[in-house]
Design a protein around this motif. Structure first.
Motif, PDB file in Angstrom:
ATOM      1  N   LEU A 414       0.880  -1.077   0.158  1.00  0.00           N
ATOM      2  CA  LEU A 414       0.170   0.048   0.000  1.00  0.00           C
ATOM      3  C   LEU A 414       0.825   1.396  -0.202  1.00  0.00           C
ATOM      4  CD1 LEU A 414      -2.687  -0.850   2.576  1.00  0.00           C
ATOM      5  CD2 LEU A 414      -3.156  -0.361   0.120  1.00  0.00           C
ATOM      6  N   ARG A 415       2.000   1.136   0.251  1.00  0.00           N
ATOM      7  CA  ARG A 415       2.918   2.403   0.507  1.00  0.00           C
ATOM      8  C   ARG A 415       3.067   3.230  -0.824  1.00  0.00           C
ATOM      9  NH1 ARG A 415       5.244   3.129   5.487  1.00  0.00           N
ATOM     10  NH2 ARG A 415       5.556   1.025   6.761  1.00  0.00           N
ATOM     11  N   SER A 416       2.903   2.304  -1.922  1.00  0.00           N
ATOM     12  CA  SER A 416       2.967   3.079  -3.382  1.00  0.00           C
ATOM     13  C   SER A 416       1.785   3.669  -3.706  1.00  0.00           C
ATOM     14  CB  SER A 416       3.277   1.832  -4.301  1.00  0.00           C
ATOM     15  OG  SER A 416       2.453   0.936  -4.200  1.00  0.00           O
ATOM     16  N   ALA A 417       0.489   3.440  -3.175  1.00  0.00           N
ATOM     17  CA  ALA A 417      -0.618   4.005  -3.491  1.00  0.00           C
ATOM     18  C   ALA A 417      -1.194   5.075  -2.348  1.00  0.00           C
ATOM     19  CB  ALA A 417      -1.746   2.928  -3.459  1.00  0.00           C
ATOM     20  N   VAL A 418      -1.029   4.847  -1.175  1.00  0.00           N
ATOM     21  CA  VAL A 418      -1.485   5.778  -0.164  1.00  0.00           C
ATOM     22  C   VAL A 418      -0.350   5.968   0.985  1.00  0.00           C
ATOM     23  CG1 VAL A 418      -3.777   4.737  -0.415  1.00  0.00           C
ATOM     24  CG2 VAL A 418      -2.259   3.828   1.452  1.00  0.00           C
ATOM     25  N   ARG A 419      -0.304   6.929   1.663  1.00  0.00           N
ATOM     26  CA  ARG A 419       0.384   7.170   2.689  1.00  0.00           C
ATOM     27  C   ARG A 419       0.019   6.472   3.922  1.00  0.00           C
ATOM     28  NH1 ARG A 419       1.044  13.602   3.703  1.00  0.00           N
ATOM     29  NH2 ARG A 419      -0.833  13.158   4.698  1.00  0.00           N
ATOM     30  N   VAL A 420       0.958   5.538   4.580  1.00  0.00           N
ATOM     31  CA  VAL A 420       0.767   4.760   5.567  1.00  0.00           C
ATOM     32  C   VAL A 420       1.166   4.913   6.857  1.00  0.00           C
ATOM     33  CG1 VAL A 420       1.097   2.193   6.233  1.00  0.00           C
ATOM     34  CG2 VAL A 420       0.572   2.955   3.682  1.00  0.00           C
ATOM     35  N   VAL A 421       0.701   5.043   7.929  1.00  0.00           N
ATOM     36  CA  VAL A 421       1.117   5.366   9.247  1.00  0.00           C
ATOM     37  C   VAL A 421       0.972   3.686   9.927  1.00  0.00           C
ATOM     38  CG1 VAL A 421       0.872   6.384  11.725  1.00  0.00           C
ATOM     39  CG2 VAL A 421       0.333   7.537   9.450  1.00  0.00           C
ATOM     40  N   ASP A 422       2.269   3.344  10.047  1.00  0.00           N
ATOM     41  CA  ASP A 422       2.327   1.811  10.603  1.00  0.00           C
ATOM     42  C   ASP A 422       2.562   1.908  12.368  1.00  0.00           C
ATOM     43  OD1 ASP A 422       2.337  -1.020  11.097  1.00  0.00           O
ATOM     44  OD2 ASP A 422       4.126  -1.134   9.942  1.00  0.00           O
ATOM     45  N   TRP A 423       1.621   1.742  13.087  1.00  0.00           N
ATOM     46  CA  TRP A 423       1.753   2.029  14.538  1.00  0.00           C
ATOM     47  C   TRP A 423       1.592   0.908  15.191  1.00  0.00           C
ATOM     48  CZ3 TRP A 423      -3.323   3.434  17.376  1.00  0.00           C
ATOM     49  CH2 TRP A 423      -3.254   3.675  18.904  1.00  0.00           C
ATOM     50  N   GLU A 424       2.685   0.677  16.155  1.00  0.00           N
ATOM     51  CA  GLU A 424       2.874  -0.171  17.110  1.00  0.00           C
ATOM     52  C   GLU A 424       2.565   0.334  18.378  1.00  0.00           C
ATOM     53  OE1 GLU A 424       6.826  -1.461  17.403  1.00  0.00           O
ATOM     54  OE2 GLU A 424       6.986  -2.026  15.507  1.00  0.00           O
ATOM     55  N   PRO A 425       1.224  -0.213  18.719  1.00  0.00           N
ATOM     56  CA  PRO A 425       0.769   0.672  19.876  1.00  0.00           C
ATOM     57  C   PRO A 425       1.358   0.526  21.270  1.00  0.00           C
ATOM     58  CG  PRO A 425      -0.871  -1.028  18.682  1.00  0.00           C
ATOM     59  CD  PRO A 425       0.290  -1.202  18.342  1.00  0.00           C
ATOM     60  N   GLU A 426       2.402  -0.291  21.291  1.00  0.00           N
ATOM     61  CA  GLU A 426       3.157  -0.091  22.523  1.00  0.00           C
ATOM     62  C   GLU A 426       3.801   1.494  22.720  1.00  0.00           C
ATOM     63  OE1 GLU A 426       3.542  -2.403  20.529  1.00  0.00           O
ATOM     64  OE2 GLU A 426       2.817  -4.079  21.400  1.00  0.00           O
ATOM     65  N   GLN A 427       3.614   2.274  21.459  1.00  0.00           N
ATOM     66  CA  GLN A 427       4.289   3.369  21.474  1.00  0.00           C
ATOM     67  C   GLN A 427       3.144   4.566  21.451  1.00  0.00           C
ATOM     68  OE1 GLN A 427       7.304   3.436  18.526  1.00  0.00           O
ATOM     69  NE2 GLN A 427       8.875   2.330  19.666  1.00  0.00           N
ATOM     70  N   PRO A 428       3.539   5.622  21.592  1.00  0.00           N
ATOM     71  CA  PRO A 428       2.363   6.526  21.428  1.00  0.00           C
ATOM     72  C   PRO A 428       1.908   6.732  20.175  1.00  0.00           C
ATOM     73  CG  PRO A 428       4.041   7.383  22.978  1.00  0.00           C
ATOM     74  CD  PRO A 428       4.648   6.035  22.416  1.00  0.00           C
ATOM     75  N   LEU A 429       0.764   7.110  19.710  1.00  0.00           N
ATOM     76  CA  LEU A 429       0.516   7.192  18.274  1.00  0.00           C
ATOM     77  C   LEU A 429       1.024   8.533  17.823  1.00  0.00           C
ATOM     78  CD1 LEU A 429      -1.327   6.928  15.899  1.00  0.00           C
ATOM     79  CD2 LEU A 429      -3.115   8.396  17.149  1.00  0.00           C
ATOM     80  N   SER A 430       1.370   9.666  18.501  1.00  0.00           N
ATOM     81  CA  SER A 430       2.135  10.630  18.253  1.00  0.00           C
ATOM     82  C   SER A 430       3.650  10.273  17.400  1.00  0.00           C
ATOM     83  CB  SER A 430       2.151  11.821  19.030  1.00  0.00           C
ATOM     84  OG  SER A 430       3.107  11.070  20.133  1.00  0.00           O
ATOM     85  N   LYS A 431       4.260   9.524  17.969  1.00  0.00           N
ATOM     86  CA  LYS A 431       5.624   9.043  17.634  1.00  0.00           C
ATOM     87  C   LYS A 431       5.304   8.317  16.158  1.00  0.00           C
ATOM     88  CE  LYS A 431       8.098   8.453  21.859  1.00  0.00           C
ATOM     89  NZ  LYS A 431       8.971   7.579  22.694  1.00  0.00           N
ATOM     90  N   ALA A 432       4.306   7.420  16.012  1.00  0.00           N
ATOM     91  CA  ALA A 432       4.187   6.887  14.657  1.00  0.00           C
ATOM     92  C   ALA A 432       3.660   7.914  13.651  1.00  0.00           C
ATOM     93  CB  ALA A 432       2.850   5.720  14.715  1.00  0.00           C
ATOM     94  N   LEU A 433       3.229   8.712  14.069  1.00  0.00           N
ATOM     95  CA  LEU A 433       2.563   9.982  13.036  1.00  0.00           C
ATOM     96  C   LEU A 433       4.191  10.711  12.502  1.00  0.00           C
ATOM     97  CD1 LEU A 433      -0.297  11.397  14.609  1.00  0.00           C
ATOM     98  CD2 LEU A 433      -0.008  10.135  12.782  1.00  0.00           C
ATOM     99  N   VAL A 434       4.891  11.090  13.745  1.00  0.00           N
ATOM    100  CA  VAL A 434       6.230  11.776  13.119  1.00  0.00           C
ATOM    101  C   VAL A 434       7.146  10.757  12.460  1.00  0.00           C
ATOM    102  CG1 VAL A 434       8.401  12.616  14.194  1.00  0.00           C
ATOM    103  CG2 VAL A 434       6.107  13.267  15.420  1.00  0.00           C
ATOM    104  N   ARG A 435       7.188   9.493  12.665  1.00  0.00           N
ATOM    105  CA  ARG A 435       7.813   8.478  11.825  1.00  0.00           C
ATOM    106  C   ARG A 435       7.626   8.445  10.466  1.00  0.00           C
ATOM    107  NH1 ARG A 435       7.901   4.977  15.277  1.00  0.00           N
ATOM    108  NH2 ARG A 435       6.214   3.505  14.414  1.00  0.00           N
ATOM    109  N   ALA A 436       6.016   8.504  10.228  1.00  0.00           N
ATOM    110  CA  ALA A 436       5.787   8.280   9.100  1.00  0.00           C
ATOM    111  C   ALA A 436       5.754   9.699   7.968  1.00  0.00           C
ATOM    112  CB  ALA A 436       4.025   8.001   9.169  1.00  0.00           C
ATOM    113  N   MET A 437       5.440  10.717   8.854  1.00  0.00           N
ATOM    114  CA  MET A 437       5.541  12.035   8.120  1.00  0.00           C
ATOM    115  C   MET A 437       7.214  12.312   7.646  1.00  0.00           C
ATOM    116  SD  MET A 437       3.007  14.608   9.921  1.00  0.00           S
ATOM    117  CE  MET A 437       3.463  14.319  11.743  1.00  0.00           C
ATOM    118  N   GLY A 438       7.958  11.904   8.674  1.00  0.00           N
ATOM    119  CA  GLY A 438       9.453  11.853   7.955  1.00  0.00           C
ATOM    120  C   GLY A 438       9.609  11.046   6.635  1.00  0.00           C
ATOM    121  N   ARG A 439       9.114   9.998   6.839  1.00  0.00           N
ATOM    122  CA  ARG A 439       9.269   9.067   5.535  1.00  0.00           C
ATOM    123  C   ARG A 439       8.585   9.580   4.345  1.00  0.00           C
ATOM    124  NH1 ARG A 439       9.239   3.367   4.391  1.00  0.00           N
ATOM    125  NH2 ARG A 439       9.241   2.828   6.774  1.00  0.00           N
ATOM    126  N   TRP A 440       7.197  10.393   4.514  1.00  0.00           N
ATOM    127  CA  TRP A 440       6.670  11.039   3.376  1.00  0.00           C
ATOM    128  C   TRP A 440       7.573  12.270   2.833  1.00  0.00           C
ATOM    129  CZ3 TRP A 440       1.684  11.615   6.625  1.00  0.00           C
ATOM    130  CH2 TRP A 440       1.179  10.158   7.019  1.00  0.00           C
TER     131      TRP A 440
END
Length: 442
Positions: A414-440
């Protein structure tokens, strides 16, 4: 608030007085000796009285800002700061009405010497919202139970289960209204966009005077236009499965992410709506001040809190403890339940409700190919799609390991078609968002 209750305080004295008087009048030595027993009892009561204790009560929560459905351990500590030994101390903590105790007890009994403290813990299940703990009641009694001192302590602890995400960068698919998303066009804004040739209608404040001083030519500064977006938060509520027993399940994680993102997007002056993939329920986008509350109530009405054990067609199951055959049988049951396997098409139903100019934030655990197809099809319809996917898979059994590998393949595809936030719930959602936006932005 403190109260003292003294029971049977004068029993020994009254026994001594009555027995002594009767013994003197009748001349009965045996009856007169009963007065001695009464005096001894009165002396014992006086020695065993409860002084007004000095206590310090504290409460700690771990974690302090949990996810919905997550277990929270409350630890209460009572300390004797006085100068007297307390032989019987009983504590009852004020558990919030909407939080159920699942392990341990909020009631506790102990003895406390001078400068001594004692602690007890119990576990509750977090639910969405803010929950205030009530007063803690402490009762101190003497050795005989004849004297009691009762007090309450208002510690003022709050359990916050509604922390907002920091922010989510949205694609430049916007509305004509002004907002905070940078559009690929010049207009009203604060960020520099370009310099163009001066036109007579341009305001004087937009002239590049530094350039005029160097070249004696007039030029106009253009800023990057900022617009608002229309965003629909689509929650995949088909699989209430958890990685392990009593852990938050996939539906709870997806609902939690949708609520947090709704608040964050509304703070950025966007229009936000919500929908549920299984039932096709829909809340139209709005930007007014009460829309965050509407989104929460909509998800609560359509999905519920999602508390308790996940159940699919009457069968309790979780990703972590299934063999492969039972897991995929469970998926088939869900698909039949919601009409996916028998030809139902919830995507077309939702497409008729969702505005053409709206972006889509799809919150899904991505446990089947149908979820991946939802993201691709909405992207093909022209919607900018962001997938937020909590990972509830494990590697504890062969079936669970296979499902985890399948989910990873769907994410990569899906990464080639949409923007993906892959979230490991052991970590805060905010960290997953920051990591994903860095990738984008890379």
């Amino acid at each position: 608030m403190s109260t003292r209750l003294d029971a049977r305080r004068d029993i020994g004295i009254w026994v001594a007085l009555v027995a002594g008087a009767v013994g003197v009048v009748t001349g009965n030595t045996a009856v007169f000796m009963v007065a001695v027993v009464g005096l001894v009892y009165a002396a014992y009561e006086a020695a065993a009285s409860v002084p007004e204790p000095k206590l310090t009560v504290s409460r700690a929560l771990e974690p302090e800002a949990p996810l919905p459905g997550q277990e929270v351990e409350a630890t209460v500590t009572v300390r004797n700061d006085g100068l007297d030994y307390l032989p019987d101390v009983r504590v009852v903590d004020g558990v919030p009405d909407r939080l159920g105790v699942i392990e341990g007890s909020p009631r506790f009994g102990t003895t406390l010497d001078v400068d001594e403290s004692a602690s007890f813990s119990y576990t509750v299940t977090a639910r969405r919202g803010e929950h205030g703990f009530g007063e803690t009641t402490v009762v101190c009694r003497n050795l005989t139970g004849g004297a009691e001192y009762r007090t309450t302590a208002d510690i003022g602890t709050d359990l916050d289960c509604s922390t907002d995400a920091e922010r989510l960068d949205m694609p430049p698919q916007t509305l004509p209204q002004t907002g905070r998303i940078q559009a690929d066009a010049a207009g009203e804004g604060v960020a520099f966009y370009s310099i163009r040739e001066y036109q007579s209608a341009d305001p004087m404040s937009r002239i590049d005077w530094n350039r005029f001083a160097r070249t004696n030519e007039l030029a106009t500064v253009e800023f990057q236009e900022t617009k608002a977006a229309s965003v629909v938060l689509l929650v995949d509520a088909r699989y209430p499965v958890a990685a392990e027993p009593r852990a938050p399940n996939a539906v709870q994680y997806c609902t939690y992410a949708a609520e947090r993102l709704a608040t964050a997007l509304l703070d950025e002056e966007n229009h936000v709506g919500a929908a549920v993939y299984d039932s096709c329920a829909y809340l139209r986008p709005s930007a007014d001040r009460v829309q965050a509350r509407r989104v929460r109530e909509f998800l609560l009405d359509e999905i519920g809190h999602g508390d308790g054990t996940a159940t699919v067609s009457g069968t309790d199951w979780s990703v972590g403890d299934l063999d492969g055959q039972r897991f995929f049988q469970g998926i088939d049951e869900v698909e039949q339940r919601y009409g996916v396997a028998d030809g139902g098409n919830p995507v077309k139903t939702l497409k008729r409700s969702i505005p053409d100019e709206a972006q889509l934030v799809f919150c899904s655990p991505l446990l089947d190919d149908a979820a991946a197809d939802v993201a691709k099809r909405f992207a093909a319809y022209g919607h900018a799609v962001t997938l937020v996917t909590p990972d509830v898979t494990t590697s504890e059994t062969p079936g669970a390991t296979l499902e985890a590998l399948d989910r990873d393949e769907r994410v990569d595809d899906l990464r080639s078609a949409v923007r993906v936030v892959d979230w490991e719930p052991e970590q805060p959602l905010s960290k997953a968002l920051v990591r994903a936006m860095g990738r984008w932005s890379a």
